[in-house]
Enzyme design. Structure first.
Site, mmCIF file in Angstrom:
data_model
loop_
_atom_site.group_PDB
_atom_site.id
_atom_site.type_symbol
_atom_site.label_atom_id
_atom_site.label_comp_id
_atom_site.label_asym_id
_atom_site.label_seq_id
_atom_site.Cartn_x
_atom_site.Cartn_y
_atom_site.Cartn_z
ATOM 1 N N ILE A 49 0.898 -1.162 0.000
ATOM 2 C CA ILE A 49 0.000 0.000 0.000
ATOM 3 C C ILE A 49 0.929 1.203 0.000
ATOM 4 C CG2 ILE A 49 -1.638 1.440 1.264
ATOM 5 C CD1 ILE A 49 -2.925 -1.007 2.423
ATOM 6 N N TYR A 50 0.909 1.967 -1.071
ATOM 7 C CA TYR A 50 1.746 3.162 -1.179
ATOM 8 C C TYR A 50 0.898 4.325 -1.669
ATOM 9 C CZ TYR A 50 6.046 0.551 -0.483
ATOM 10 O OH TYR A 50 7.045 -0.207 0.065
ATOM 11 N N ASN A 63 9.740 1.509 9.542
ATOM 12 C CA ASN A 63 8.623 2.253 8.953
ATOM 13 C C ASN A 63 7.541 2.414 10.021
ATOM 14 O OD1 ASN A 63 6.629 3.398 7.383
ATOM 15 N ND2 ASN A 63 6.812 1.933 5.706
ATOM 16 N N LYS A 76 -3.414 0.468 14.315
ATOM 17 C CA LYS A 76 -4.689 1.179 14.451
ATOM 18 C C LYS A 76 -5.827 0.401 13.797
ATOM 19 C CE LYS A 76 -5.877 4.380 11.600
ATOM 20 N NZ LYS A 76 -6.013 5.481 10.703
ATOM 21 N N GLY A 115 -4.626 5.983 2.096
ATOM 22 C CA GLY A 115 -4.163 4.678 2.551
ATOM 23 C C GLY A 115 -5.288 3.882 3.189
ATOM 24 N N TYR A 137 -1.178 0.120 10.700
ATOM 25 C CA TYR A 137 -1.702 -1.244 10.762
ATOM 26 C C TYR A 137 -2.176 -1.601 12.173
ATOM 27 C CZ TYR A 137 -0.179 -1.719 5.991
ATOM 28 O OH TYR A 137 -0.030 -1.531 4.642
#
Length: 173
Positions: free
Chosen positions: A97-98, A136, A145, A109, A143
Protein backbone atom coordinates in the site's frame (compact mmCIF):
# COMPACT_ATOMS: atom_id res chain seq x y z
CA UNK A 1 -11.11 13.53 0.46
CA UNK A 2 -13.79 13.72 -2.15
CA UNK A 3 -13.77 11.98 -5.52
CA UNK A 4 -11.14 9.36 -4.69
CA UNK A 5 -11.83 6.16 -6.55
CA UNK A 6 -10.26 2.75 -6.04
CA UNK A 7 -10.20 0.60 -9.15
CA UNK A 8 -8.46 -2.51 -10.46
CA UNK A 9 -5.58 -2.24 -12.93
CA UNK A 10 -5.09 -4.11 -16.16
CA UNK A 11 -1.89 -5.12 -17.93
CA UNK A 12 -2.04 -2.08 -20.24
CA UNK A 13 -1.37 0.19 -17.26
CA UNK A 14 2.09 -1.16 -16.45
CA UNK A 15 3.78 2.19 -17.22
CA UNK A 16 1.50 4.06 -14.81
CA UNK A 17 2.12 1.36 -12.20
CA UNK A 18 5.87 1.65 -12.67
CA UNK A 19 5.69 5.43 -12.30
CA UNK A 20 3.68 5.43 -9.05
CA UNK A 21 5.68 2.48 -7.66
CA UNK A 22 9.03 4.18 -8.13
CA UNK A 23 7.94 7.58 -6.84
CA UNK A 24 6.21 6.28 -3.72
CA UNK A 25 9.02 3.87 -2.87
CA UNK A 26 11.60 6.64 -3.19
CA UNK A 27 9.49 9.06 -1.14
CA UNK A 28 9.07 6.45 1.57
CA UNK A 29 12.58 5.03 1.86
CA UNK A 30 15.22 7.16 0.08
CA UNK A 31 16.10 9.24 3.15
CA UNK A 32 17.15 6.22 5.19
CA UNK A 33 18.80 3.97 2.59
CA UNK A 34 21.79 4.35 0.29
CA UNK A 35 21.24 5.60 -3.24
CA UNK A 36 22.94 2.46 -4.61
CA UNK A 37 20.61 0.11 -2.73
CA UNK A 38 17.57 2.14 -3.70
CA UNK A 39 18.54 2.13 -7.39
CA UNK A 40 19.23 -1.60 -7.40
CA UNK A 41 15.85 -2.33 -5.80
CA UNK A 42 13.96 0.00 -8.14
CA UNK A 43 15.58 -1.57 -11.20
CA UNK A 44 14.87 -5.13 -10.08
CA UNK A 45 11.46 -4.81 -8.44
CA UNK A 46 9.87 -2.07 -10.51
CA UNK A 47 11.06 -2.87 -14.02
CA UNK A 48 8.37 -3.06 -16.70
CA UNK A 49 9.14 -6.77 -17.11
CA UNK A 50 8.75 -7.52 -13.39
CA UNK A 51 5.59 -5.44 -13.00
CA UNK A 52 4.09 -6.98 -16.16
CA UNK A 53 4.71 -10.42 -14.70
CA UNK A 54 3.02 -9.41 -11.44
CA UNK A 55 0.07 -7.77 -13.23
CA UNK A 56 -0.43 -10.94 -15.30
CA UNK A 57 -0.89 -13.08 -12.19
CA UNK A 58 -4.62 -13.40 -11.43
CA UNK A 59 -3.72 -14.22 -7.80
CA UNK A 60 -2.05 -10.79 -7.37
CA UNK A 61 -4.63 -8.08 -8.02
CA UNK A 62 -3.56 -4.42 -8.09
CA UNK A 63 -5.73 -1.36 -7.45
CA UNK A 64 -5.12 2.31 -8.13
CA UNK A 65 -6.33 5.15 -5.92
CA UNK A 66 -7.22 8.06 -8.19
CA UNK A 67 -8.25 11.64 -7.57
CA UNK A 68 -9.66 13.42 -10.61
CA UNK A 69 -8.20 10.68 -12.85
CA UNK A 70 -4.69 11.15 -11.38
CA UNK A 71 -3.07 8.11 -9.75
CA UNK A 72 -2.18 9.02 -6.16
CA UNK A 73 -1.59 5.57 -4.66
CA UNK A 74 -1.85 1.85 -5.20
CA UNK A 75 -2.46 -1.50 -3.55
CA UNK A 76 -1.13 -4.98 -4.35
CA UNK A 77 -2.67 -8.10 -2.86
CA UNK A 78 -1.56 -11.73 -3.00
CA UNK A 79 -3.95 -14.64 -2.73
CA UNK A 80 -3.26 -18.37 -2.39
CA UNK A 81 0.07 -19.45 -3.89
CA UNK A 82 0.98 -15.86 -4.82
CA UNK A 83 1.61 -15.04 -1.16
CA UNK A 84 5.27 -14.38 -0.45
CA UNK A 85 5.42 -16.73 2.52
CA UNK A 86 3.02 -18.31 4.97
CA UNK A 87 0.93 -19.14 1.93
CA UNK A 88 -2.19 -20.27 3.72
CA UNK A 89 -5.18 -21.14 1.59
CA UNK A 90 -7.34 -19.19 3.98
CA UNK A 91 -5.35 -15.93 4.04
CA UNK A 92 -4.68 -12.82 1.97
CA UNK A 93 -1.42 -10.88 1.90
CA UNK A 94 -1.28 -7.11 1.55
CA UNK A 95 2.06 -6.78 -0.23
CA UNK A 96 1.99 -3.06 -0.99
CA UNK A 97 0.00 0.00 0.00
CA UNK A 98 1.75 3.16 -1.18
CA UNK A 99 0.42 6.71 -1.40
CA UNK A 100 2.11 9.81 -2.79
CA UNK A 101 3.55 11.91 0.03
CA UNK A 102 1.35 14.90 -0.83
CA UNK A 103 -1.68 12.75 0.06
CA UNK A 104 -0.44 11.31 3.36
CA UNK A 105 -2.89 11.96 6.18
CA UNK A 106 -5.79 12.34 3.77
CA UNK A 107 -7.29 8.84 4.20
CA UNK A 108 -6.05 7.50 0.84
CA UNK A 109 -4.16 4.68 2.55
CA UNK A 110 -7.27 3.89 4.58
CA UNK A 111 -9.35 3.62 1.41
CA UNK A 112 -6.80 1.25 -0.14
CA UNK A 113 -6.71 -0.77 3.09
CA UNK A 114 -10.52 -0.90 3.13
CA UNK A 115 -10.42 -2.32 -0.41
CA UNK A 116 -8.02 -5.05 0.77
CA UNK A 117 -10.38 -5.98 3.60
CA UNK A 118 -13.33 -5.95 1.21
CA UNK A 119 -11.50 -8.41 -1.08
CA UNK A 120 -10.56 -10.57 1.93
CA UNK A 121 -14.19 -10.68 3.07
CA UNK A 122 -15.39 -11.58 -0.43
CA UNK A 123 -12.88 -14.44 -0.47
CA UNK A 124 -13.95 -15.40 3.06
CA UNK A 125 -10.36 -15.73 4.27
CA UNK A 126 -9.62 -16.19 7.97
CA UNK A 127 -6.92 -13.54 8.20
CA UNK A 128 -4.98 -10.83 6.38
CA UNK A 129 -1.23 -10.47 6.84
CA UNK A 130 1.67 -8.32 5.67
CA UNK A 131 5.30 -7.48 6.27
CA UNK A 132 6.37 -3.96 7.24
CA UNK A 133 9.93 -2.69 7.67
CA UNK A 134 10.81 -2.33 11.34
CA UNK A 135 11.87 1.29 10.72
CA UNK A 136 8.62 2.25 8.95
CA UNK A 137 6.95 3.48 12.13
CA UNK A 138 4.20 5.33 10.28
CA UNK A 139 3.05 2.15 8.52
CA UNK A 140 3.29 0.03 11.67
CA UNK A 141 1.16 2.55 13.54
CA UNK A 142 -1.40 2.54 10.70
CA UNK A 143 -1.70 -1.24 10.76
CA UNK A 144 -1.90 -1.41 14.57
CA UNK A 145 -4.69 1.18 14.45
CA UNK A 146 -6.49 -1.13 12.03
CA UNK A 147 -6.24 -4.14 14.33
CA UNK A 148 -3.06 -5.87 13.15
CA UNK A 149 -0.69 -7.54 15.61
CA UNK A 150 2.91 -8.63 15.12
CA UNK A 151 3.43 -12.39 14.89
CA UNK A 152 6.87 -12.94 13.35
CA UNK A 153 9.64 -11.29 11.34
CA UNK A 154 11.55 -11.98 8.15
CA UNK A 155 14.53 -10.67 6.23
CA UNK A 156 13.98 -8.24 3.37
CA UNK A 157 16.93 -7.47 1.11
CA UNK A 158 17.17 -3.91 -0.17
CA UNK A 159 20.14 -4.08 -2.48
CA UNK A 160 22.90 -5.44 -0.25
CA UNK A 161 21.26 -4.25 2.97
CA UNK A 162 19.70 -6.96 5.10
CA UNK A 163 16.60 -5.43 6.70
CA UNK A 164 14.00 -6.85 9.06
CA UNK A 165 10.29 -6.78 8.29
CA UNK A 166 7.81 -7.23 11.10
CA UNK A 167 5.08 -9.60 10.00
CA UNK A 168 1.64 -8.55 11.17
CA UNK A 169 -1.78 -10.10 10.81
CA UNK A 170 -5.41 -9.40 11.48
CA UNK A 171 -7.93 -12.15 12.09
CA UNK A 172 -11.20 -11.50 10.31
CA UNK A 173 -14.49 -12.29 11.98
Amino acid sequence: MENITIRPLNIDEVDALQHISRITFLETFADINTEENMQKYLEESFSVAQLSKELSNPLSPFYFAELNNEVIGYLKLNIGEAQKENAHENALEIERIYVLQDYHGKKVGQLLYNKAIEVAQQLEVAHVWLGVWEKNFRAMSFYKKNGFVAFDEHVFMLGDDRQIDIMMKKVLE
